[in-house]
Scaffold this motif. Structure first.
Motif, PDB file in Angstrom:
ATOM      1  N   LEU A  77       0.825  -1.204   0.000  1.00 33.53           N
ATOM      2  CA  LEU A  77       0.000   0.000   0.000  1.00 33.53           C
ATOM      3  C   LEU A  77       0.860   1.255   0.000  1.00 33.53           C
ATOM      4  O   LEU A  77       0.531   2.262  -0.662  1.00 33.53           O
ATOM      5  N   LEU A  78       1.975   1.193   0.718  1.00 35.32           N
ATOM      6  CA  LEU A  78       2.864   2.352   0.747  1.00 35.32           C
ATOM      7  C   LEU A  78       3.477   2.600  -0.627  1.00 35.32           C
ATOM      8  O   LEU A  78       3.583   3.754  -1.071  1.00 35.32           O
ATOM      9  N   SER A  79       3.877   1.556  -1.324  1.00 37.31           N
ATOM     10  CA  SER A  79       4.494   1.716  -2.647  1.00 37.31           C
ATOM     11  C   SER A  79       3.523   2.343  -3.637  1.00 37.31           C
ATOM     12  O   SER A  79       3.895   3.226  -4.422  1.00 37.31           O
ATOM     13  N   LYS A  80       2.251   1.904  -3.589  1.00 35.88           N
ATOM     14  CA  LYS A  80       1.264   2.479  -4.507  1.00 35.88           C
ATOM     15  C   LYS A  80       1.055   3.965  -4.236  1.00 35.88           C
ATOM     16  O   LYS A  80       0.972   4.776  -5.166  1.00 35.88           O
ATOM     17  N   GLY A  81       0.975   4.323  -2.947  1.00 35.05           N
ATOM     18  CA  GLY A  81       0.770   5.731  -2.622  1.00 35.05           C
ATOM     19  C   GLY A  81       1.963   6.593  -2.977  1.00 35.05           C
ATOM     20  O   GLY A  81       1.819   7.711  -3.495  1.00 35.05           O
ATOM     21  N   ILE A  82       3.174   6.087  -2.721  1.00 33.04           N
ATOM     22  CA  ILE A  82       4.380   6.861  -3.015  1.00 33.04           C
ATOM     23  C   ILE A  82       4.583   6.991  -4.524  1.00 33.04           C
ATOM     24  O   ILE A  82       4.965   8.052  -5.030  1.00 33.04           O
ATOM     25  N   LEU A  83       4.338   5.922  -5.277  1.00 32.28           N
ATOM     26  CA  LEU A  83       4.456   6.014  -6.733  1.00 32.28           C
ATOM     27  C   LEU A  83       3.484   7.031  -7.309  1.00 32.28           C
ATOM     28  O   LEU A  83       3.789   7.752  -8.254  1.00 32.28           O
ATOM     29  N   GLN A  84       2.307   7.124  -6.709  1.00 28.50           N
ATOM     30  CA  GLN A  84       1.301   8.072  -7.190  1.00 28.50           C
ATOM     31  C   GLN A  84       1.782   9.506  -7.052  1.00 28.50           C
ATOM     32  O   GLN A  84       1.642  10.315  -7.975  1.00 28.50           O
ATOM     33  N   ILE A  85       2.377   9.845  -5.903  1.00 28.36           N
ATOM     34  CA  ILE A  85       2.796  11.241  -5.707  1.00 28.36           C
ATOM     35  C   ILE A  85       4.111  11.529  -6.416  1.00 28.36           C
ATOM     36  O   ILE A  85       4.420  12.689  -6.701  1.00 28.36           O
ATOM     37  N   CYS A  86       4.902  10.474  -6.692  1.00 27.99           N
ATOM     38  CA  CYS A  86       6.177  10.721  -7.375  1.00 27.99           C
ATOM     39  C   CYS A  86       5.963  11.131  -8.830  1.00 27.99           C
ATOM     40  O   CYS A  86       6.732  11.934  -9.379  1.00 27.99           O
ATOM     41  N   PHE A  87       4.933  10.589  -9.482  1.00 30.31           N
ATOM     42  CA  PHE A  87       4.700  10.874 -10.896  1.00 30.31           C
ATOM     43  C   PHE A  87       3.613  11.918 -11.115  1.00 30.31           C
ATOM     44  O   PHE A  87       3.261  12.214 -12.244  1.00 30.31           O
ATOM     45  N   GLU A  88       3.077  12.473 -10.044  1.00 31.52           N
ATOM     46  CA  GLU A  88       2.027  13.477 -10.189  1.00 31.52           C
ATOM     47  C   GLU A  88       2.650  14.867 -10.141  1.00 31.52           C
ATOM     48  O   GLU A  88       3.533  15.141  -9.316  1.00 31.52           O
ATOM     49  N   ASP A  89       2.165  15.744 -10.988  1.00 29.52           N
ATOM     50  CA  ASP A  89       2.678  17.118 -11.063  1.00 29.52           C
ATOM     51  C   ASP A  89       1.749  18.013 -10.263  1.00 29.52           C
ATOM     52  O   ASP A  89       0.624  18.312 -10.687  1.00 29.52           O
ATOM     53  N   PHE A  90       2.182  18.444  -9.078  1.00 32.28           N
ATOM     54  CA  PHE A  90       1.367  19.293  -8.218  1.00 32.28           C
ATOM     55  C   PHE A  90       1.484  20.741  -8.682  1.00 32.28           C
ATOM     56  O   PHE A  90       2.577  21.248  -8.937  1.00 32.28           O
ATOM     57  N   THR A  91       0.351  21.402  -8.776  1.00 30.94           N
ATOM     58  CA  THR A  91       0.315  22.780  -9.274  1.00 30.94           C
ATOM     59  C   THR A  91       0.202  23.789  -8.151  1.00 30.94           C
ATOM     60  O   THR A  91       0.253  24.984  -8.407  1.00 30.94           O
ATOM     61  N   GLN A  92       0.042  23.314  -6.933  1.00 29.53           N
ATOM     62  CA  GLN A  92      -0.096  24.252  -5.829  1.00 29.53           C
ATOM     63  C   GLN A  92       1.245  24.919  -5.529  1.00 29.53           C
ATOM     64  O   GLN A  92       2.311  24.445  -5.935  1.00 29.53           O
ATOM     65  N   GLU A  93       1.185  26.012  -4.779  1.00 31.84           N
ATOM     66  CA  GLU A  93       2.402  26.703  -4.385  1.00 31.84           C
ATOM     67  C   GLU A  93       3.182  25.842  -3.401  1.00 31.84           C
ATOM     68  O   GLU A  93       2.649  24.936  -2.761  1.00 31.84           O
ATOM     69  N   ALA A  94       4.455  26.175  -3.240  1.00 33.01           N
ATOM     70  CA  ALA A  94       5.325  25.365  -2.399  1.00 33.01           C
ATOM     71  C   ALA A  94       4.853  25.335  -0.952  1.00 33.01           C
ATOM     72  O   ALA A  94       4.943  24.326  -0.274  1.00 33.01           O
ATOM     73  N   ARG A  95       4.329  26.423  -0.457  1.00 28.02           N
ATOM     74  CA  ARG A  95       3.906  26.471   0.944  1.00 28.02           C
ATOM     75  C   ARG A  95       2.678  25.614   1.198  1.00 28.02           C
ATOM     76  O   ARG A  95       2.364  25.314   2.338  1.00 28.02           O
ATOM     77  N   ASP A  96       1.968  25.182   0.162  1.00 23.83           N
ATOM     78  CA  ASP A  96       0.779  24.357   0.332  1.00 23.83           C
ATOM     79  C   ASP A  96       1.032  22.891  -0.026  1.00 23.83           C
ATOM     80  O   ASP A  96       0.099  22.100  -0.051  1.00 23.83           O
TER      81      ASP A  96
END
Length: 521
Positions: A77-96
């Motif tokens: 479960l941890l690998s699936k969650g970490i892989l998801q955020i590693c390949f996702e491009d977050f558009t929010q500002e750095a402070r958020d």
């Protein structure tokens, strides 16, 4: 001598002490904005902990580290969650970014946030994962419990013919879920504690808010908070540390591995303590009559359950008093036996070199040795050793005229009736009483048995379990309820909870509808 430790050279000892003091001084209390400094601080604290994994990642074009202990989290479960955020491009500002990861990016388990080093270390070693990001002081703590766990099995120490066949396991979350399935109500409360200075053992205190007395809950929590010990390896540690009567052979706290028994105790107003890494939970307060009640009593018809309960108490009395009565009659009170029986006993004892009291003690010790040996060996071998050993040793002892045949019969009867007790923890107290009664019978006969019985009754009346008399409800004629003592009353007649426990909500159920009001004509 070879067992004495060799002293380290003074210079080497001083150097190691200086390194420990230096490491302790350099240990920060909070994380900083520098990721490398934070990882260095964790590695210094967790040096020589090879099971802790430090994994470098890139999250939203920022360097990050994932830290966890192998075998204590759900790595899939941890690998699936970490892989998801590693390949996702977050558009929010750095402070958020932390808030976006916490509430949208990581859809796994329970996520908390902390910047305290000590708190994060405790969470890490308790089976949680840490996610550290460059430029952030706060650390995301991911609660994803996992690892190898024993599956739910049938009760081993408290088997039953009818009723639920599941038992508690060593996983704390599984044990709580077994209770929650049976008590699907917000009235079922669970208080979390962490005990043990080095083990940091998770403990849960369970109770029914509208039933359990607040003073009882307060006293249980007070005693738990006073525990100051390195580690809690089993629930027996807590049992000894909070026991009312530590010098008494009689247990004042009940243990069980059956979830249905724990739920029944909760519904009576008792408190249940669950500790991780053990399959036995604690029930308090516990009374003397509880140890004679089995789960089957409430799953069978009430008249048959009442007969079995009375038969069980009679069997315990036989187990405790049979050897002592044999010694008393054959040594001091031969005139009380029928002539034919007396002649038969004396004929059997003609070649026995030992007195009756020593004969009874030796046979009792031999039985306990066989029982202990059969318990410690693997189960198939242990049963064979116990049965074959008892038969061979008993027959050989009679043929060699070391013991009489009557003494072998008395010992066998004592052993069989001893195992009718549903909770074997009370059997340890009966074993001590049995030995003392045999010695007293060998000195004073029936008078010795009477004196020891009165002394133990006086001791029982003086015991308390969390302030409540141990012999309740039999110890009070005012609060005496037969359906709580000898008789298993019908379920439709058990409208009230135990008077000494259910003061807040004494009514258990409504009145039974009469057959005339059920729609039948």
């Amino acid at each position: 001598m070879f067992w004495q430790k060799k002293k380290k050279p003074q210079a080497q000892e001083n150097k190691s002490e200086q390194e420990k003091q230096k490491r302790k001084v350099n240990q920060p209390e909070e994380f900083t904005l520098c990721l490398e400094a934070n990882i260095k601080a964790l590695q210094d604290i967790l040096h020589n902990c090879s099971d802790v994994v430090f994994r470098c990642l890139t999250v939203a074009r920022r360097q990050a580290y994932l830290v966890y202990a192998q075998g204590m989290i759900n790595t899939d479960l941890l690998s699936k969650g970490i892989l998801q955020i590693c390949f996702e491009d977050f558009t929010q500002e750095a402070r958020d970014l932390l808030e976006e990861l916490k509430y949208r990016g990581l859809a796994i388990g329970r996520i908390t946030q902390s910047n305290k080093v000590d708190s994060c270390i405790k969470d890490l070693l308790a089976g949680k994962a840490l996610l550290l990001l460059e430029g952030y002081r706060d650390v995301l703590v991911l609660d994803i419990p996992g690892g190898e766990k024993r599956s739910i099995d049938t009760p081993q120490a408290e088997p039953s013919v009818r009723g639920p066949m599941d038992s508690f396991v060593e996983a704390l979350e599984v044990n709580i879920s077994l209770l929650r399935r049976r008590l699907a109500t917000p009235d079922f409360k669970v208080v979390s504690l962490v005990l043990g200075k080095r083990s940091h053992t998770n403990v849960r205190v369970c109770y029914m808010e509208s039933i359990a007395h607040p003073k009882l809950l307060e006293e249980v929590l007070r005693r738990l908070h006073l525990i100051n010990i390195d580690a809690l390896l089993e629930s027996s540690y807590i049992e000894e540390l909070i026991d009312d009567e530590p010098y008494s052979p009689f247990p004042t706290i009940q243990t069980t591995e059956r979830p249905d028994k724990a739920v029944a105790s909760l519904l009576e107003g008792r408190i249940v303590i669950i500790q991780e890494n053990t399959s036995f939970v604690l029930i308090m307060p516990a009374f003397f009559q509880q140890f004679f009640q089995a789960a089957d009593d409430y799953y069978n018809r009430y008249f048959f359950a009442t007969f079995i309960r009375i038969l069980r108490i009679a069997a315990v009395l036989i187990s405790v008093y049979a050897p002592a009565l044999y010694v008393a009659f054959t040594t001091f009170h031969q005139e009380m036996l029928p002539t034919s029986l007396l002649i038969s006993l004396q004929t059997q004892r003609e070649g026995v070199p030992f007195p009756a009291v020593l004969e009874a003690i030796l046979m009792g010790i031999a039985f306990e040795i066989l029982r202990e040996g059969g318990l410690r060996l693997p189960r198939p071998i242990g049963q064979a050793v116990s049965i074959v050993g008892a038969l061979i040793i008993g027959e050989a002892a009679v043929r060699a005229s070391l013991v009489s045949a009557a003494m072998v019969i008395v010992t066998a009867l004592t052993a069989i009736t001893f195992f009718t007790v549903p909770t074997l923890i009370i059997g340890e107290a009966f074993l001590i009483i049995r030995i003392i009664l045999v010695m007293a019978a060998g000195v004073l006969g029936l008078w010795g048995i009477l004196i020891i019985t009165l002394l133990f009754l006086a001791h029982l009346t003086s015991l308390r379990s969390f302030g409540i008399p141990y012999l309740s409800p039999a110890g009070s004629l005012i609060n005496l309820n037969l359906d709580e003592f000898l008789v298993r009353a019908p379920l439709w007649a058990m409208r009230k909870r135990p008077k000494l426990l259910g003061q807040r909500n004494p009514t258990r159920q409504g009145r039974r509808p009469s057959p005339q009001n059920t729609g039948k004509k």
